[in-house]
Design a protein around this motif. Structure first.
Motif, PDB file in Angstrom:
ATOM      1  N   ILE A  17      -0.537   3.956   7.630  1.00 47.70           N
ATOM      2  CA  ILE A  17       0.812   2.763   7.743  1.00 47.70           C
ATOM      3  C   ILE A  17       0.260   1.771   6.945  1.00 47.70           C
ATOM      4  CG2 ILE A  17       2.026   1.406   9.415  1.00 47.70           C
ATOM      5  CD1 ILE A  17       0.630   3.168  11.836  1.00 47.70           C
ATOM      6  N   GLY A  18       1.246   1.302   6.139  1.00 44.82           N
ATOM      7  CA  GLY A  18       1.222   0.199   5.230  1.00 44.82           C
ATOM      8  C   GLY A  18       2.094   0.187   4.019  1.00 44.82           C
ATOM      9  N   ASP A  61       2.587  -4.549   4.459  1.00 47.53           N
ATOM     10  CA  ASP A  61       1.989  -3.897   5.654  1.00 47.53           C
ATOM     11  C   ASP A  61       2.549  -4.090   7.269  1.00 47.53           C
ATOM     12  OD1 ASP A  61       0.270  -3.051   3.898  1.00 47.53           O
ATOM     13  OD2 ASP A  61      -1.663  -4.078   4.530  1.00 47.53           O
ATOM     14  N   GLN A  91       4.150  -1.541   9.459  1.00 44.93           N
ATOM     15  CA  GLN A  91       3.563  -1.293  11.313  1.00 44.93           C
ATOM     16  C   GLN A  91       4.870  -1.517  12.057  1.00 44.93           C
ATOM     17  OE1 GLN A  91       0.746  -0.866  12.543  1.00 44.93           O
ATOM     18  NE2 GLN A  91      -0.509  -0.963  10.689  1.00 44.93           N
ATOM     19  N   GLU A  92       5.829  -2.191  11.626  1.00 43.08           N
ATOM     20  CA  GLU A  92       6.992  -2.493  12.503  1.00 43.08           C
ATOM     21  C   GLU A  92       7.967  -1.360  12.328  1.00 43.08           C
ATOM     22  OE1 GLU A  92      11.158  -5.280  12.411  1.00 43.08           O
ATOM     23  OE2 GLU A  92       9.227  -6.172  11.745  1.00 43.08           O
ATOM     24  N   ALA A 145       6.888   1.708  11.951  1.00 42.98           N
ATOM     25  CA  ALA A 145       5.749   2.839  12.427  1.00 42.98           C
ATOM     26  C   ALA A 145       6.094   2.636  14.154  1.00 42.98           C
ATOM     27  CB  ALA A 145       4.420   2.768  12.079  1.00 42.98           C
ATOM     28  N   TYR A 146       6.007   1.448  14.539  1.00 45.31           N
ATOM     29  CA  TYR A 146       6.430   1.117  15.927  1.00 45.31           C
ATOM     30  C   TYR A 146       7.620   1.784  16.694  1.00 45.31           C
ATOM     31  CZ  TYR A 146       6.569  -1.076  20.696  1.00 45.31           C
ATOM     32  OH  TYR A 146       6.988  -1.429  21.644  1.00 45.31           O
TER      33      TYR A 146
END
Length: 426
Positions: free
Chosen positions: A354-355, A260, A264-265, A267-268
Motif C-alpha cells: 500500500i502506498g 502514501d 492507506q485511506e 486501502a481501508y
C-alpha cells in the motif's frame, strides 16, 4: 522480478458492490484483465477453479460466486486474443485422469505456442467428491501421493513424443495409475506446460520442491517470506534441482494513491467493502463452526469455543487450528479494542503493498532483493479493471529501475520465467 495476474471474483478479496465491478462469466472480463496483464509484460494470467459451489449453513454461500467457467476452456479462447502472456489453469489432480488432462494441457500449449501452465491442486473432502463417481474416497494423507504420481505420469505422456516429432508407445504402472497406449498430441513448443503448486504446508513444500516450476504461496511479512523462501529453496537439492528451478510467487494485493496517506485511506475503504457486516459474521462462523447470526458484527467476539468439523461450512478450507486462530483473534481484539468486524478486517487481510506508486515499486523490489520472493501473483479487488492502475503507474517504475522487463525476450512461458525446457526422457 516475475509478475502474474490472478483473475478476481472467486474469493473474499473481490468487491462486488463497487459500481465498476463487472461479470465473472462474460468473456469480455477475461479479455480485459488478460490484455492488461500482457500490456504490463506480465509472465502469466492465472485462473482459479472450483468444482462445487460452496455452502454455508446448508445454503449456497451468499457471498460466493454462483457460476464459474471451466479454466482450460477460457484459456484456450484467450490464446487467440493474446500473443505472449502465459496462461495458467488450476486443475484438480484428485478428480481427473492423467491421459485426459495431459491432452487438454498439451492442446493449450500448442494453441498458445508454448504458453500453458497447470496449477496442481488436490481435494480430499467428500463434499466436493459428491459431484464425481468416486465420491470422497481419497484420504487426506493420500492427496499429495496421487498428485505427485499424476504429475509424473503426465510428464511421461508429454515425453512419449520425441523432440523430432516421433510418437512412441507409453506404459505407466504405479500405485495410483496403470495405463498404456499412445499419446495423441505431439511435444509442445516449450516441451512441457509449466507446473505450479499452491500450498504452504510441509507436504506442499516438499511436493513443490520435487515437481513444480512455481509455488504460489502466502506470507504476511518480509521475515516470514524470507523464512519460507529459504526453506523451500533448500529442499531442491535433494531432487537434483537448482534454486532457480523453482520460482516462489506469493499472492498479494496492491493499493496505490497519489501519496502514501491517500493509498492507506483507499486501502481501508476497500477492506471495509470486502468485510461487510454480513461478511464479518460469515467469516467468524467459518472459524467457530457454529451459527453466529445473533451476534452483533460491531460488538465483541464470541466467548464460546469453536466447534470442530461441525459441517456448517462446506467447500472451504480452514487454514490453521481453529482454537489457535480464535486465541489470536481474541488477543488482537483485546490489544487494539476491536469489534468482531474490525478484528476480521485486521486479521484476514492478504499480504498487501500500500502506498504511492514509488513506495509500492520500492517495496516489491525489496522483497525480491532480500530473497523473500522471486515475484508476485497480483490478486486485484475489482473484476475486471483491478489491474489497470498497477500496470499504468507501478510497472513503468519497475521497468525504469531495471527490476522488471520492458519487453518480452521470448515467446514461451518458460522463457519469461527463465526456466529451461525439460530434458526429453524418452
Amino acid at each position: 522480478m516475475h509478475l502474474a495476474a490472478h483473475f478476481p471474483g472467486v474469493n473474499a478479496t473481490t468487491v462486488w458492490a463497487d459500481p465498476r465491478s463487472r461479470s465473472q462469466i462474460d468473456f469480455s472480463s477475461f479479455t480485459h484483465l488478460a490484455r492488461t496483464a500482457e500490456r504490463g509484460k506480465f509472465d502469466f494470467f492465472f485462473l482459479a477453479e472450483g468444482l462445487r459451489l460452496r455452502e454455508h449453513n446448508g445454503r449456497i454461500h451468499d457471498l460466493d460466486v454462483v457460476g464459474r467457467p471451466e479454466s482450460l476452456t477460457v484459456l484456450n479462447a484467450l490464446a487467440a486474443v493474446t500473443e505472449r502472456l502465459g496462461l495458467a489453469a488450476t486443475v484438480n489432480a484428485t478428480f481427473n485422469e492423467p491421459y485426459e488432462l495431459a491432452r487438454r494441457l498439451a492442446t493449450l500449449d500448442h494453441l498458445s505456442e508454448g504458453r500453458a501452465a497447470w496449477n496442481v491442486v488436490t481435494s480430499s473432502d467428500a463434499f466436493t467428491g459428491e459431484n464425481f463417481r468416486r465420491g470422497g474416497y481419497l484420504d487426506r494423507a493420500d492427496r499429495y501421493t496421487r498428485a505427485a504420481e499424476f504429475v509424473a505420469t503426465a510428464r511421461e505422456l508429454w515425453d512419449s513424443w520425441t523432440p523430432g516429432g516421433e510418437s512412441r508407445p507409453f506404459a505407466h504402472e504405479g500405485e495410483q495409475f496403470t495405463i498404456s497406449g499412445e499419446f495423441t498430441v505431439p511435444r509442445s513448443p516449450q516441451g512441457h506446460p509449466v507446473v505450479i503448486q499452491a500450498g504452504d504446508s510441509g507436504e506442499g513444500r516438499e511436493f513443490a520442491a520435487s515437481a513444480a516450476d512455481i509455488i504460489f504461496t502466502r506470507h504476511g511479512t518480509l521475515e516470514a517470506g524470507r523464512d519460507f523462501y529459504a526453506d523451500v529453496k533448500a529442499r531442491l537439492a535433494a531432487y537434483g534441482r537448482q534454486p532457480d528451478d523453482l520460482k516462489i510467487m506469493p499472492g498479494v494485493t496492491v493499493v496505490t494513491g497519489d501519496n502514501d496517506a491517500e493509498a492507506q485511506e483507499r486501502a481501508y475503504e476497500i477492506r471495509r467493502q470486502q468485510v461487510s457486516p454480513q461478511n464479518a459474521i460469515l467469516a467468524a462462523e467459518q472459524l467457530w463452526g457454529t451459527d453466529l447470526s445473533a451476534y452483533d458484527p460491531d460488538g465483541p467476539l464470541p466467548e464460546i469455543d469453536p466447534v470442530i468439523d461441525s459441517g456448517l461450512v462446506k467447500g472451504r478450507v480452514l487454514h490453521g487450528d481453529p482454537f489457535g486462530v480464535v486465541a489470536r483473534w481474541r488477543a488482537v481484539a483485546e490489544a487494539k479494542g476491536l469489534s468482531l468486524r474490525q478484528t476480521v478486517i485486521e486479521t484476514t487481510t492478504r499480504q498487501s503493498f500500500i502506498g504511492s506508486p514509488q513506495t509500492v515499486a520500492a517495496e516489491l523490489t525489496a522483497f525480491v532483493d532480500e530473497r523473500a520472493a522471486d515475484g508476485f501473483i497480483l490478486v486485484p479487488h475489482l473484476t475486471p479493471g483491478g489491474l489497470d492502475d498497477f500496470v499504468d503507474r507501478v510497472v513503468p517504475l519497475l521497468q525504469e529501475s531495471g527490476a522488471f522487463r520492458s519487453e518480452y525476450s521470448g515467446s514461451t512461458l518458460r522463457s519469461h520465467l527463465g526456466l529451461a525446457e525439460p530434458v526429453w526422457k524418452g
